[in-house]
Design a protein around this motif. Structure first.
Motif, PDB file in Angstrom:
ATOM      1  N   THR A  12       9.257   1.320  -2.570  1.00  0.00           N
ATOM      2  CA  THR A  12      10.166   0.315  -2.012  1.00  0.00           C
ATOM      3  C   THR A  12       9.404  -0.953  -1.661  1.00  0.00           C
ATOM      4  N   PHE A  13      10.171  -2.011  -1.441  1.00  0.00           N
ATOM      5  CA  PHE A  13       9.582  -3.290  -1.029  1.00  0.00           C
ATOM      6  C   PHE A  13       8.879  -3.124   0.319  1.00  0.00           C
ATOM      7  N   ASP A  14       9.491  -2.356   1.232  1.00  0.00           N
ATOM      8  CA  ASP A  14       8.885  -2.116   2.546  1.00  0.00           C
ATOM      9  C   ASP A  14       7.562  -1.366   2.446  1.00  0.00           C
ATOM     10  N   GLU A  15       7.426  -0.490   1.452  1.00  0.00           N
ATOM     11  CA  GLU A  15       6.160   0.214   1.280  1.00  0.00           C
ATOM     12  C   GLU A  15       5.044  -0.739   0.849  1.00  0.00           C
ATOM     13  N   PHE A  16       5.375  -1.774   0.090  1.00  0.00           N
ATOM     14  CA  PHE A  16       4.360  -2.781  -0.232  1.00  0.00           C
ATOM     15  C   PHE A  16       3.837  -3.401   1.065  1.00  0.00           C
ATOM     16  N   LYS A  17       4.743  -3.661   1.990  1.00  0.00           N
ATOM     17  CA  LYS A  17       4.367  -4.228   3.288  1.00  0.00           C
ATOM     18  C   LYS A  17       3.443  -3.267   4.038  1.00  0.00           C
ATOM     19  N   LYS A  18       3.776  -1.979   3.995  1.00  0.00           N
ATOM     20  CA  LYS A  18       2.993  -0.948   4.672  1.00  0.00           C
ATOM     21  C   LYS A  18       1.570  -0.864   4.106  1.00  0.00           C
ATOM     22  N   TYR A  19       1.426  -1.120   2.813  1.00  0.00           N
ATOM     23  CA  TYR A  19       0.139  -0.944   2.153  1.00  0.00           C
ATOM     24  C   TYR A  19      -0.622  -2.250   1.937  1.00  0.00           C
ATOM     25  N   ILE A  20      -0.319  -3.279   2.711  1.00  0.00           N
ATOM     26  CA  ILE A  20      -1.064  -4.540   2.611  1.00  0.00           C
ATOM     27  C   ILE A  20      -2.551  -4.254   2.815  1.00  0.00           C
ATOM     28  N   GLY A  21      -3.360  -4.815   1.927  1.00  0.00           N
ATOM     29  CA  GLY A  21      -4.808  -4.601   1.970  1.00  0.00           C
ATOM     30  C   GLY A  21      -5.281  -3.487   1.059  1.00  0.00           C
ATOM     31  N   LYS A  22      -4.354  -2.686   0.546  1.00  0.00           N
ATOM     32  CA  LYS A  22      -4.708  -1.565  -0.326  1.00  0.00           C
ATOM     33  C   LYS A  22      -4.737  -2.016  -1.791  1.00  0.00           C
ATOM     34  N   TYR A  23      -5.520  -1.300  -2.570  1.00  0.00           N
ATOM     35  CA  TYR A  23      -5.648  -1.548  -4.000  1.00  0.00           C
ATOM     36  C   TYR A  23      -4.531  -0.803  -4.728  1.00  0.00           C
ATOM     37  N   CYS A  24      -3.926  -1.444  -5.715  1.00  0.00           N
ATOM     38  CA  CYS A  24      -2.838  -0.785  -6.443  1.00  0.00           C
ATOM     39  C   CYS A  24      -2.798  -1.248  -7.892  1.00  0.00           C
ATOM     40  N   LYS A  25      -2.004  -0.524  -8.661  1.00  0.00           N
ATOM     41  CA  LYS A  25      -1.721  -0.956 -10.029  1.00  0.00           C
ATOM     42  C   LYS A  25      -0.208  -1.082 -10.165  1.00  0.00           C
ATOM     43  N   ILE A  26       0.195  -2.095 -10.908  1.00  0.00           N
ATOM     44  CA  ILE A  26       1.612  -2.403 -11.072  1.00  0.00           C
ATOM     45  C   ILE A  26       1.910  -2.540 -12.558  1.00  0.00           C
ATOM     46  N   LYS A  27       2.998  -1.910 -12.977  1.00  0.00           N
ATOM     47  CA  LYS A  27       3.486  -2.041 -14.353  1.00  0.00           C
ATOM     48  C   LYS A  27       4.829  -2.758 -14.284  1.00  0.00           C
ATOM     49  N   MET A  28       4.972  -3.802 -15.064  1.00  0.00           N
ATOM     50  CA  MET A  28       6.186  -4.616 -15.068  1.00  0.00           C
ATOM     51  C   MET A  28       7.195  -4.069 -16.084  1.00  0.00           C
ATOM     52  N   LYS A  29       8.469  -4.436 -15.902  1.00  0.00           N
ATOM     53  CA  LYS A  29       9.520  -4.024 -16.840  1.00  0.00           C
ATOM     54  C   LYS A  29       9.366  -4.736 -18.174  1.00  0.00           C
ATOM     55  N   GLY A  30       8.749  -5.859 -18.161  1.00  0.00           N
ATOM     56  CA  GLY A  30       8.495  -6.664 -19.356  1.00  0.00           C
ATOM     57  C   GLY A  30       7.507  -7.750 -18.962  1.00  0.00           C
ATOM     58  N   HIS A  31       7.214  -8.644 -19.874  1.00  0.00           N
ATOM     59  CA  HIS A  31       6.284  -9.736 -19.548  1.00  0.00           C
ATOM     60  C   HIS A  31       6.861 -10.588 -18.431  1.00  0.00           C
TER      61      HIS A  31
END
Length: 158
Positions: free
Chosen positions: A92-111
């Protein structure tokens, strides 16, 4: 998911919220499904210092309660309690807030607007409907539109 399985998951979640959830332990997810060797009720817990001791505690409490209420109609099933792990999904969007400062990988739906499909970097913050991600290799922040994210996971950087 069939109605019976959904009912079991909802009952377990309700029990957890009423009897276990506190400042240290929160419910991350519940899965109940048939696997190769039978039915499995898998409970994922999370929190600042959640480890083996908390998993054992939750397992004992839930197991005792399940024996009392007998809501699982299958004679043989396994109960597993664990954490979602270091590569947990950011759901969720709120989980991004919770994990500020953490390393992550993101895959987009398209370019996206930068012409990219994949990112690896540190979550710097959220703003409006955007996740701000710092990509160290490029020494650059990217504004990633949340609605365009297909999947995101915390990751471990080596």
């Amino acid at each position: 998911m069939d109605i019976l399985n959904e009912k079991i998951i909802n009952e377990v979640a309700l029990f957890f919220e009423k009897n276990i959830k506190n400042k240290r332990i929160e419910l991350y997810d519940i899965v109940f499904r048939r696997e190769k060797y039978g039915w499995v009720l898998r409970i994922f817990i999370d929190g600042d210092c959640v480890g083996l001791d908390e998993c054992v505690l939750v397992s004992k409490l839930v197991s005792r309660w399940l024996d009392e209420v007998d809501i699982v109609p299958y004679e043989n099933y396994r109960l597993e309690v664990s954490t979602p792990g270091a590569n947990r999904e950011i759901r969720t969007f709120d989980e991004f807030k919770k994990y500020i400062g953490k390393y992550c990988k993101i895959k987009m739906k398209g370019h996206d607007k930068y012409g990219r499909i994949n990112y690896k970097g540190y979550i710097k913050g959220i703003q409006d409907d955007y996740v701000i991600l710092y990509v160290e290799e490029e020494n650059k922040n990217f504004e990633i539109e949340y609605d365009k994210i297909k999947k995101a996971n915390l990751d471990v950087k080596f």
